[in-house]
Design a protein around this motif. Structure first.
Motif, short mmCIF file in Angstrom:
data_model
loop_
_atom_site.label_atom_id
_atom_site.label_comp_id
_atom_site.label_asym_id
_atom_site.label_seq_id
_atom_site.Cartn_x
_atom_site.Cartn_y
_atom_site.Cartn_z
N PRO A 195 0.74 -1.39 0.57
CA PRO A 195 -0.07 -0.06 0.19
C PRO A 195 0.81 1.35 -0.12
O PRO A 195 0.12 2.07 0.03
N ASP A 196 2.31 1.21 0.69
CA ASP A 196 3.25 2.58 0.58
C ASP A 196 3.78 2.81 -0.31
O ASP A 196 4.34 3.75 -0.01
N PHE A 197 4.12 1.47 -1.08
CA PHE A 197 5.44 1.31 -2.35
C PHE A 197 5.19 0.96 -3.97
O PHE A 197 4.03 -0.09 -3.17
N THR A 198 5.34 0.99 -4.53
CA THR A 198 5.36 0.97 -5.74
C THR A 198 6.81 -0.07 -6.15
O THR A 198 8.50 -0.05 -6.40
N PHE A 199 6.51 -1.90 -6.73
CA PHE A 199 7.70 -2.45 -7.04
C PHE A 199 7.64 -2.00 -8.18
O PHE A 199 7.38 -1.87 -8.99
N LEU A 200 9.13 -2.05 -8.47
CA LEU A 200 9.39 -1.93 -10.31
C LEU A 200 10.03 -3.20 -10.67
O LEU A 200 11.18 -3.36 -11.31
N HIS A 201 9.21 -4.30 -11.00
CA HIS A 201 9.38 -5.49 -11.26
C HIS A 201 8.06 -5.71 -12.33
O HIS A 201 6.99 -5.79 -11.36
N PRO A 202 8.11 -6.81 -13.18
CA PRO A 202 7.04 -7.11 -14.29
C PRO A 202 6.05 -8.68 -13.15
O PRO A 202 6.30 -8.64 -11.57
N ASP A 203 4.69 -8.14 -13.06
CA ASP A 203 3.57 -8.34 -13.09
C ASP A 203 3.96 -10.19 -13.07
O ASP A 203 3.59 -11.28 -12.16
N ASN A 204 5.07 -10.91 -13.67
CA ASN A 204 5.41 -12.50 -13.47
C ASN A 204 6.30 -12.73 -12.73
O ASN A 204 7.34 -13.63 -12.76
N THR A 205 6.73 -11.53 -11.79
CA THR A 205 8.33 -12.06 -11.31
C THR A 205 7.97 -12.72 -10.16
O THR A 205 6.80 -12.41 -9.43
N VAL A 206 8.67 -13.83 -10.85
CA VAL A 206 8.87 -14.96 -9.41
C VAL A 206 8.88 -14.88 -8.01
O VAL A 206 10.68 -14.73 -8.19
N VAL A 207 8.16 -14.21 -6.82
CA VAL A 207 9.00 -14.12 -5.51
C VAL A 207 10.08 -15.45 -4.87
O VAL A 207 11.47 -15.14 -4.57
N CYS A 208 9.26 -16.73 -4.93
CA CYS A 208 9.88 -17.45 -4.02
C CYS A 208 8.62 -18.50 -4.85
O CYS A 208 7.86 -18.33 -5.49
N GLN A 209 9.18 -20.08 -4.73
CA GLN A 209 8.38 -21.36 -5.03
C GLN A 209 8.82 -22.52 -4.08
O GLN A 209 9.84 -22.92 -3.58
#
Length: 211
Positions: free
Chosen positions: A162-176
């Motif tokens: 809510p307080d910041f914007t991610f500068l990565h594509p929406d399909n970025t996988v953070v973990c799996q």
């Protein structure tokens, strides 16, 4: 976000000889960009230990001997290729109403069912780049892996921001959670139990219908 204070001295000369003399005296030459003009200063190498040798993200308060106090973030650092001593650091000045881009460490929490069943957690992103005003920069980004099963992925779009914007594509996988050899048998037996349970339920429904 936590802040570290660096007590520095303004540099009157920025030539090669002066810079070499500073390094020989255990000082690190630095430059602060982003304001009306570049600010050249130096500080003892030990003063940067809590800023450089840590996985955490910090903002910096540069307190100069002339009374100036400037908020900043570390933008670039140069090390000696042999000794790993700090040769030079670039800082970028912060302003309360101006958004800044910064890499924030990721903190993984929770217990994943997939990991408990023998899967392997792969941390694809240990830092995430965000954009926000300085007051909204987080110390870390919390990622709850609890919902992940074997074969599941956590995408950046699933993280609250809510307080910041991610500068990565929406399909970025953070973990799996990936399947391991040890998890195959348990995973297959789990699938079989679910199938058997479904078959039994279907059989009971059919029997009741016939009655």
């Amino acid at each position: 976000m936590k802040s570290i204070t660096i007590n520095g001295s303004p540099r009157e000369s920025v030539g090669k000889k002066a810079t070499k003399a500073l390094r020989n005296a255990g000082q690190v030459p630095c430059v602060l960009y982003g304001g009306d003009k570049a600010v050249h200063f130096s500080a003892p190498e030990l003063a940067f230990s809590k800023l450089v040798y840590t996985p955490n993200a910090h903002t910096v308060v540069i307190a100069l001997e002339n009374g100036a106090s400037l908020n900043a973030i570390m933008q670039d650092i140069q090390f000696h290729p042999v000794t790993d001593r700090i040769l030079h650091i670039d800082f970028y000045q912060l302003f309360d109403d101006k958004e800044i881009t910064m890499e924030i460490p990721v903190n993984f929490i929770g217990s994943s069912r997939g990991v408990l069943n023998g899967g392997v957690l792969r941390k694809n992103q240990r830092h995430l780049k965000v954009k926000a005003i300085p007051a909204n920069l987080p110390d870390f980004i919390e990622v709850d892996i609890t919902p992940l099963r074997i074969g599941s992925k956590m995408y950046i779009t699933e993280l609250p921001n809510p307080d910041f914007t991610f500068l990565h594509p929406d399909n970025t996988v953070v973990c799996q959670v990936r399947r391991s050899r040890a998890s195959v048998a348990e995973f297959d037996s789990e699938e079989e139990e679910e199938l058997e349970g479904g078959a039994e339920a279907a059989a009971e429904a059919t029997s009741e219908g016939q009655e």
